[in-house]
Design a protein around this motif. Sequence first.
Motif, PDB file in Angstrom:
ATOM      1  N   SER A  95       0.856  -1.183   0.000  1.00  0.00           N
ATOM      2  CA  SER A  95       0.000   0.000   0.000  1.00  0.00           C
ATOM      3  C   SER A  95       0.885   1.224   0.000  1.00  0.00           C
ATOM      4  O   SER A  95       1.889   1.274   0.702  1.00  0.00           O
ATOM      5  CB  SER A  95      -0.919   0.016   1.222  1.00  0.00           C
ATOM      6  N   ALA A  96       0.530   2.231  -0.802  1.00  0.00           N
ATOM      7  CA  ALA A  96       1.280   3.479  -0.835  1.00  0.00           C
ATOM      8  C   ALA A  96       0.642   4.545   0.041  1.00  0.00           C
ATOM      9  O   ALA A  96       1.045   5.705   0.000  1.00  0.00           O
ATOM     10  CB  ALA A  96       1.373   3.981  -2.280  1.00  0.00           C
TER      11      ALA A  96
ATOM     12  N   ALA B 116      -7.491  15.513  -5.445  1.00  0.00           N
ATOM     13  CA  ALA B 116      -6.370  16.390  -5.781  1.00  0.00           C
ATOM     14  C   ALA B 116      -5.607  16.840  -4.539  1.00  0.00           C
ATOM     15  O   ALA B 116      -4.449  17.243  -4.635  1.00  0.00           O
ATOM     16  CB  ALA B 116      -6.872  17.616  -6.542  1.00  0.00           C
ATOM     17  N   ARG B 117      -6.239  16.725  -3.357  1.00  0.00           N
ATOM     18  CA  ARG B 117      -5.615  17.199  -2.118  1.00  0.00           C
ATOM     19  C   ARG B 117      -5.132  16.076  -1.197  1.00  0.00           C
ATOM     20  O   ARG B 117      -4.266  16.316  -0.342  1.00  0.00           O
ATOM     21  CB  ARG B 117      -6.605  18.066  -1.330  1.00  0.00           C
ATOM     22  N   TYR B 118      -5.719  14.887  -1.349  1.00  0.00           N
ATOM     23  CA  TYR B 118      -5.467  13.823  -0.379  1.00  0.00           C
ATOM     24  C   TYR B 118      -5.174  12.486  -1.068  1.00  0.00           C
ATOM     25  O   TYR B 118      -5.698  12.212  -2.152  1.00  0.00           O
ATOM     26  CB  TYR B 118      -6.695  13.625   0.524  1.00  0.00           C
ATOM     27  N   PRO B 119      -4.386  11.621  -0.411  1.00  0.00           N
ATOM     28  CA  PRO B 119      -4.276  10.232  -0.876  1.00  0.00           C
ATOM     29  C   PRO B 119      -5.644   9.558  -0.812  1.00  0.00           C
ATOM     30  O   PRO B 119      -6.513   9.935  -0.014  1.00  0.00           O
ATOM     31  CB  PRO B 119      -3.292   9.596   0.115  1.00  0.00           C
TER      32      PRO B 119
ATOM     33  N   HIS C  45      -6.407   6.689  -9.802  1.00  0.00           N
ATOM     34  CA  HIS C  45      -5.094   6.186  -9.389  1.00  0.00           C
ATOM     35  C   HIS C  45      -4.963   6.136  -7.859  1.00  0.00           C
ATOM     36  O   HIS C  45      -4.092   6.788  -7.273  1.00  0.00           O
ATOM     37  CB  HIS C  45      -3.977   7.059  -9.985  1.00  0.00           C
ATOM     38  N   PRO C  46      -5.823   5.375  -7.191  1.00  0.00           N
ATOM     39  CA  PRO C  46      -5.769   5.327  -5.725  1.00  0.00           C
ATOM     40  C   PRO C  46      -4.473   4.696  -5.232  1.00  0.00           C
ATOM     41  O   PRO C  46      -3.868   3.855  -5.919  1.00  0.00           O
ATOM     42  CB  PRO C  46      -6.975   4.460  -5.367  1.00  0.00           C
TER      43      PRO C  46
ATOM     44  N   VAL D 235       1.169   2.087  10.349  1.00  0.00           N
ATOM     45  CA  VAL D 235       0.491   1.675   9.124  1.00  0.00           C
ATOM     46  C   VAL D 235      -0.782   2.496   8.944  1.00  0.00           C
ATOM     47  O   VAL D 235      -1.402   2.937   9.921  1.00  0.00           O
ATOM     48  CB  VAL D 235       0.164   0.160   9.161  1.00  0.00           C
ATOM     49  N   ALA D 236      -1.180   2.732   7.691  1.00  0.00           N
ATOM     50  CA  ALA D 236      -2.403   3.465   7.395  1.00  0.00           C
ATOM     51  C   ALA D 236      -3.589   2.827   8.109  1.00  0.00           C
ATOM     52  O   ALA D 236      -3.757   1.603   8.080  1.00  0.00           O
ATOM     53  CB  ALA D 236      -2.646   3.483   5.886  1.00  0.00           C
ATOM     54  N   THR D 237      -4.411   3.668   8.741  1.00  0.00           N
ATOM     55  CA  THR D 237      -5.522   3.175   9.557  1.00  0.00           C
ATOM     56  C   THR D 237      -6.786   3.954   9.247  1.00  0.00           C
ATOM     57  O   THR D 237      -6.813   5.186   9.370  1.00  0.00           O
ATOM     58  CB  THR D 237      -5.191   3.310  11.053  1.00  0.00           C
ATOM     59  N   LEU D 238      -7.839   3.246   8.843  1.00  0.00           N
ATOM     60  CA  LEU D 238      -9.097   3.891   8.503  1.00  0.00           C
ATOM     61  C   LEU D 238     -10.075   3.816   9.660  1.00  0.00           C
ATOM     62  O   LEU D 238     -10.272   2.756  10.253  1.00  0.00           O
ATOM     63  CB  LEU D 238      -9.733   3.220   7.285  1.00  0.00           C
TER      64      LEU D 238
END
Length: 290
Positions: A12-13, A63-66, A98-99, A256-259
């Motif tokens: 994951s990027a 355009a502003r956020y991953p 392009h997520p 790590v990315a966390t939702l």
Amino acid sequence: MSLTSVVRHDISALPARAGLGLKPQHYAEILATSPRIGFFEVHAENYMGAGGPPHRYLEQIRARYPLSLHGVGLSIGGDQPLDREHIARLQRLVERYHPESFSEHLAWSTHDTIFLNDLLPVPYDRQTLRRVSEHIDQVQSALGRRMLLENPSTYVAFEQTEISEIEFLSEVVHRTGCGLLLDVNNVFVSATNHTYDATAYLDAFPVEHVGEIHLAGFAEDTDDHGDPLLIDAHGTPIADVVWKLYEHALERIGPVATLIEWDNDVPSFQVLLDETRKADRAIAAMAMVA
């Protein structure tokens, strides 16, 4: 076709920060205030139309956020072929935005021409393992990228189960090269419903393949025998016990990315931001230790 023959991406990027599910009622506030947040996640099926206000807002926010793209309709665990038209719509969406990450559930939701509004569990046997792996290969080949597979919340167990859920997930990763999305709330819900140790589950989880974590609230009920039954409801704050499990998961995985998932009875944007701040503090603390 396995992932070794298509374009490779990192698991994951997404940045190692907390993110939120993007809700239409918060579009205007997000664009007006540009809150400090790691990323936004959207359900792919909500943006498969060609145009309209949802895309107009998403384009500005993207355009502003991953961006994390989360599928809920592929029916990866289904016993029939994947819907090629659905995959094509998903492919167009990926090409458009392009997520940084794409994920789906280890579940099924279709039968013949019927689409069920539920994410239903699969038996952990060799036949299902082969079918799920083939489906993931098909999706990854179409998208040209690695997907993340989410561990489910379950309420029943199958008699024909041959291996554990963790063994099943590990073997799917081995066969397909996909990554994993670790839903910590799902771990606690399933552990409570099936009376096993959630911490022991996390200790055995193949964390080296985790590209994203999900956190959510659950609803409490009882089954026909009067025993506790938890529902992965996504309509309440994250419980303290899930926060503790999350911290334990971070100890194993690292930052790590966390939702933060909150899909029902959605509160004000500020309430959601407060939840992300809790996760960001836990991630930052783990980064200092690392």
